[in-house]
Design an enzyme around this catalytic site. Structure first.
Site, short mmCIF file in Angstrom:
data_model
loop_
_atom_site.label_atom_id
_atom_site.label_comp_id
_atom_site.label_asym_id
_atom_site.label_seq_id
_atom_site.Cartn_x
_atom_site.Cartn_y
_atom_site.Cartn_z
N MET A 73 39.76 48.30 29.24
CA MET A 73 41.12 48.72 28.94
C MET A 73 41.89 47.62 28.21
O MET A 73 42.50 47.86 27.16
CB MET A 73 41.85 49.10 30.23
CG MET A 73 43.30 49.50 30.02
SD MET A 73 44.12 50.12 31.50
CE MET A 73 44.20 48.62 32.49
N VAL A 74 41.85 46.41 28.75
CA VAL A 74 42.60 45.30 28.15
C VAL A 74 41.99 44.90 26.81
O VAL A 74 42.71 44.71 25.82
CB VAL A 74 42.63 44.11 29.12
CG1 VAL A 74 43.20 42.87 28.44
CG2 VAL A 74 43.45 44.45 30.36
N CYS A 106 47.55 38.79 40.92
CA CYS A 106 47.06 38.62 42.29
C CYS A 106 46.78 37.16 42.63
O CYS A 106 46.46 36.84 43.77
CB CYS A 106 45.81 39.46 42.52
SG CYS A 106 44.35 38.86 41.65
N TYR A 162 38.61 37.86 43.79
CA TYR A 162 39.02 38.00 42.38
C TYR A 162 40.10 36.96 42.06
O TYR A 162 40.05 36.30 41.01
CB TYR A 162 39.56 39.41 42.15
CG TYR A 162 39.97 39.69 40.73
CD1 TYR A 162 39.03 39.81 39.72
CD2 TYR A 162 41.31 39.86 40.40
CE1 TYR A 162 39.39 40.08 38.41
CE2 TYR A 162 41.69 40.14 39.09
CZ TYR A 162 40.74 40.24 38.10
OH TYR A 162 41.11 40.51 36.80
N LYS A 202 40.04 33.86 39.28
CA LYS A 202 41.05 33.74 38.23
C LYS A 202 41.78 32.39 38.31
O LYS A 202 42.09 31.78 37.28
CB LYS A 202 42.05 34.90 38.33
CG LYS A 202 41.48 36.21 37.83
CD LYS A 202 41.11 36.13 36.36
CE LYS A 202 40.63 37.44 35.79
NZ LYS A 202 40.26 37.33 34.35
N HIS A 209 42.31 51.56 39.89
CA HIS A 209 43.64 51.08 40.23
C HIS A 209 44.55 52.26 40.52
O HIS A 209 44.23 53.41 40.22
CB HIS A 209 44.20 50.25 39.07
CG HIS A 209 43.54 48.92 38.90
ND1 HIS A 209 42.67 48.63 37.87
CD2 HIS A 209 43.62 47.79 39.64
CE1 HIS A 209 42.24 47.39 37.99
NE2 HIS A 209 42.80 46.85 39.05
N ARG A 229 55.54 47.72 43.28
CA ARG A 229 54.69 47.19 42.23
C ARG A 229 55.40 47.26 40.88
O ARG A 229 56.26 48.10 40.65
CB ARG A 229 53.37 47.98 42.14
CG ARG A 229 52.45 47.81 43.33
CD ARG A 229 51.86 46.42 43.41
NE ARG A 229 50.94 46.29 44.53
CZ ARG A 229 51.29 45.92 45.75
NH1 ARG A 229 52.57 45.63 46.01
NH2 ARG A 229 50.40 45.81 46.71
#
Length: 299
Positions: A1-2, A95, A122, A126, A165, A195
């Site tokens: 997607m990104v 996150c 995750y 990161k 998601h 969110r």
């Protein structure tokens, strides 16, 4: 997607795009990555690749999320340095911030408290990537930067019933309920967590903007600077999809961090603000869902 969003945005620039899909290049394989960089010699790199997923995927595939993302970051960042890449952008995730950090989340809050347990692997991967970028900048003078996008949605999202998601999950759930005539849709959690959501093409535009104007050690948040409860968001999605039944909540399911809103003052000071409204973005995301899943549109 990104990655797809970045390609759409970069197509508007006077650049030659160098890409490789999974069948050509496994970013977890150091030898493959080093060979690709030596042959292609890119001038600039957007490191958007990652193993990603929703709250269940993060909590279930903990070893994969840690190993895969650590390997991707280490291989690409080091290969970029070895091959003289002039600029690299590492895309992290919101996150990385502590579960109970003061809201909105400022860039300096990283590593000031415990992480949200369900996505800790995750987040740790990161954070390691961010620290690598900092290290290569301080030790080698590399013009590498880090950005932290908020929750993203839009074309190319993952609609898996368990591992997606929240945005993609709700779009699929409400669409299927509308078609089947289901009178009630159950949303995970209590509906109270808040969110922030950003349409993915906006994120890509912010990234290109920062790649042009920003060169510093400090990471930069990318978001709208506005949040919404999951319950309110679910109502927005239901309205766009055309689902008219009831919505209930399952508190036995994981809900994640109580609130996650980014402080985007640094980004605004650098000359960028989001323009796509939530309603407009959800409508675009739903249209993409129908286009990407022909069977859903046909139904």
């Amino acid at each position: 997607m990104v990655g797809s969003a970045l390609m759409r945005r970069l197509a508007q620039e006077d650049v030659t795009l160098l890409t490789a899909d999974h069948s050509e290049l496994d970013l977890r394989d150091q030898a493959e990555v080093f060979d690709w960089f030596a042959k292609k010699t890119p001038q600039a790199v957007f490191l958007a690749a990652a193993k990603v997923g929703g709250i269940v995927a993060n909590n279930t595939l903990r070893a994969e999320f840690l190993y895969d993302n650590l390997a991707i970051a280490a291989n690409v960042i080091h290969a970029a340095y070895l091959n003289g890449v002039q600029k690299l952008m590492f895309l992290g995730s919101s996150c990385i911030y502590p579960k109970l950090a003061t809201q909105p989340l400022r860039e300096e809050y990283m590593l000031t408290g415990p992480l949200e347990p369900t996505n800790e692997p995750y987040a740790i991967a990161k954070i390691a990537g961010i620290k690598m970028v900092e290290g290569y900048r301080s030790q080698y003078g590399a013009d590498f930067i880090s950005v932290m996008p908020t929750n993203l949605y839009g074309p190319g999202d993952n609609y898996h019933p368990e591992y997606s998601h929240v945005v993609a999950a709700l779009i699929r759930r409400f669409h299927e309920a509308k078609l089947s005539g289901t009178g009630n849709v159950v949303v995970w959690g209590t509906g109270t967590p808040r969110r922030e959501f950003l349409y993915v093409d906006e994120m890509a535009d912010a990234c290109v903007h920062l790649m042009k104007v920003y060169s510093d050690r400090a990471l930069v948040n990318i978001g709208r600077g506005e949040d919404i409860s999951i319950a309110e968001f679910a109502q927005h999605v239901a309205r766009v999809v055309g689902y008219t039944g009831t919505i209930s909540y399952d508190p036995s399911r994981p809900a994640g961090t109580p609130r996650k809103l980014l402080d985007v003052r640094h980004l605004a000071a650098l000359g960028w603000r989001a323009r796509t409204s939530l309603e407009e973005g959800i409508a675009l995301a739903y249209r993409a869902y129908l286009n990407e899943r022909p069977q859903a549109a046909a139904e």
